[in-house]
Design an enzyme around this catalytic site. Sequence first.
Site, PDB file in Angstrom:
ATOM      1  CB  CYS A 383      -1.160   0.067   1.145  1.00  0.00           C
ATOM      2  SG  CYS A 383      -2.494   0.728   1.013  1.00  0.00           S
ATOM      3  CG  HIS A 509      -3.746  -3.364   2.862  1.00  0.00           C
ATOM      4  ND1 HIS A 509      -2.526  -3.223   3.849  1.00  0.00           N
ATOM      5  CD2 HIS A 509      -4.375  -2.272   2.575  1.00  0.00           C
ATOM      6  CE1 HIS A 509      -2.463  -1.751   3.931  1.00  0.00           C
ATOM      7  NE2 HIS A 509      -3.712  -1.306   3.182  1.00  0.00           N
ATOM      8  CD  GLU A 511      -1.454  -6.148   5.223  1.00  0.00           C
ATOM      9  OE1 GLU A 511      -1.265  -6.430   4.043  1.00  0.00           O
ATOM     10  OE2 GLU A 511      -1.745  -5.072   5.716  1.00  0.00           O
TER      11      GLU A 511
HETATM   12  N1  GLN Z   1      -1.935   6.814   2.551  1.00  0.00           N
HETATM   13  C1  GLN Z   1      -2.076   6.301   1.351  1.00  0.00           C
HETATM   14  C2  GLN Z   1      -3.571   6.155   0.839  1.00  0.00           C
HETATM   15  O1  GLN Z   1      -4.413   6.416   1.149  1.00  0.00           O
HETATM   16  C3  GLN Z   1      -1.840   4.617   1.712  1.00  0.00           C
HETATM   17  C4  GLN Z   1      -2.866   4.083   2.566  1.00  0.00           C
HETATM   18  C5  GLN Z   1      -2.037   2.827   3.291  1.00  0.00           C
HETATM   19  O2  GLN Z   1      -1.104   2.328   3.288  1.00  0.00           O
HETATM   20  N2  GLN Z   1      -3.174   1.920   3.736  1.00  0.00           N
HETATM   21  O3  GLN Z   1      -3.489   5.855  -0.352  1.00  0.00           O
END
Ligand code: GLN
Length: 541
Positions: A383, A509, A511
């Site tokens: 992410c 994600h 994970e």
């Molecule tokens: N801050 C980034 C976004 O909003 C990444 C978010 C995250 O890593 N969950 O896109």
Amino acid sequence: MTKHIFVTGGVVSSLGKGLTSASIGMLLEQRGLRVRMQKLDPYINVDPGTMSPYQHGEVYVLDDGSETDLDLGHYERFTSGVLTRDCNYTTGQIYQSVIDKERNGHFLGKTVQVIPHITNEIKSVIKRMGGDDVDVVITEIGGTVGDIESLPFLEAIRQFSIDVGKENCLYLHLTLVPYLKAADELKTKPTQHSVGQLREIGIQPDILVCRCEHSISQEDKEKIALFCNVSTEAVIEEKDKDFSIYEVPLSLVDNKIDELIVDKLGLSSASTELDITPWTNLIHRLRNPRHEISIAVVGKYAEHKDAYKSIYESIDHAGIANETQIRIGRIQSADIEREGAEKLLSGYQGILIPGGFGDRGIEGKVESIKYARERGIPFFGICLGMQCAVIEYGRHVLGLTGAHSSEFNKDTPHPVICLLDEQQNITQMGGTMRLGSQPAKLMADSKAEAAYGQQSIEERHRHRYEFNNEYRTQFEDGGMVFSGTRPDGGLVEIIEVPTHPWFLAVQFHPEFKSKPLQAHPLFSGFVGAAVQLKQNKNQSG
Ligand code: GLN
């Protein structure tokens, strides 16, 4: 008729109610029962989505996009039942729903009160979990008995057994039996008091699970049983596990908890056989690793052990799959800015940058990625970790000076990461969070495809910002491969650098989908690459 198990906790917080509930869920599933898990949290926030990871640990995202308590991660890792929005309620949500009903005239002018209106609402969210396709619902009540906040929940579960019949409910209380060094004794008094508090509000626990550092003697078990009004067999010891959390279900089996629950609830459809060989094999693999490596997790909340809970767990799962013992170094990205990547990262065979929000430590993450890329150290970005990898590649490989995410620098000359509506031609999503499971397609012959072994995947998202498609050709010409995209090609999901041993980052994600017996393919691939790096180094020198 669905049976209900209620799990409460006493004496102190952080006793591991989530893990115990999940372990029980797993054991009942292994006995052929269909189990659903639920967590009721007494805090007033509507969900943990807006809470700081320092306060609450990680926010666990489900397929349906709900942002939930991290205990739901334990549930998904241990059991196979599908979790949905209905599986996590907070006081905030319960009150919000009752207040909405009140505003809509639902209560016909009556005075709206905690009892019965709030408790009815709580009972209805518990009841909703049952059904023809579920044998047992396990509902964990967050907090500690004695807290003001959890009272309405305890009152609701007390009433619940009157509504559905005592024979259909089981109350399990998790307590602490501390060891006093000076007296060289285990102390049962806190457990007695905690059960006393439960009984005061009308709940007589059926089973006590006692967390302890040392084994509880038969004599102490009898004492607890007598004072707490339960049978001695219902006093279950859960000794601290210094080796792995995956020993918890095995120790509960040794203490016959599954038998006790099946008997007490009259679960006639449960099989008599309990096959936990996969779990004993898992512990065996954990105890007998063939390799040893170190992985650095460079993040903003590195010092908080629950902030990247699922990431650490997924690394462990990949270790089990690769028969590798993994030492995880938790490194604050802000420290990299102060002390440099070389000093803090030189001993690691793999570098992982997790997700996150806010600009603190961003430059440290970018520096760590540069270090991994230039030295051929396996890198896995998740992410925000992918977004930082794009920034790094833009700045240092493509020469896009000042490349950044518009989240952190609105005026950057090269917004390689930005909101969708900041990009040309695409306006559909704006600043709202992309949440929950979404499909992606993988490119043939990519590392991602090789890891997953298929071209269609579904993964969970929680972010606002995206790769800026205006830069796509430039990055491709500069050697980056977009190996995963939304099925229509519109959004970037996975990036890779094919000339590097393992430089792969994802916008989603992974994970949240890794399990101890089924490591996530990308984590497994990353750890495999790190093991390979160490072996190559050993051979060459
Ligand atoms: N801050 C980034 C976004 O909003 C990444 C978010 C995250 O890593 N969950 O896109």
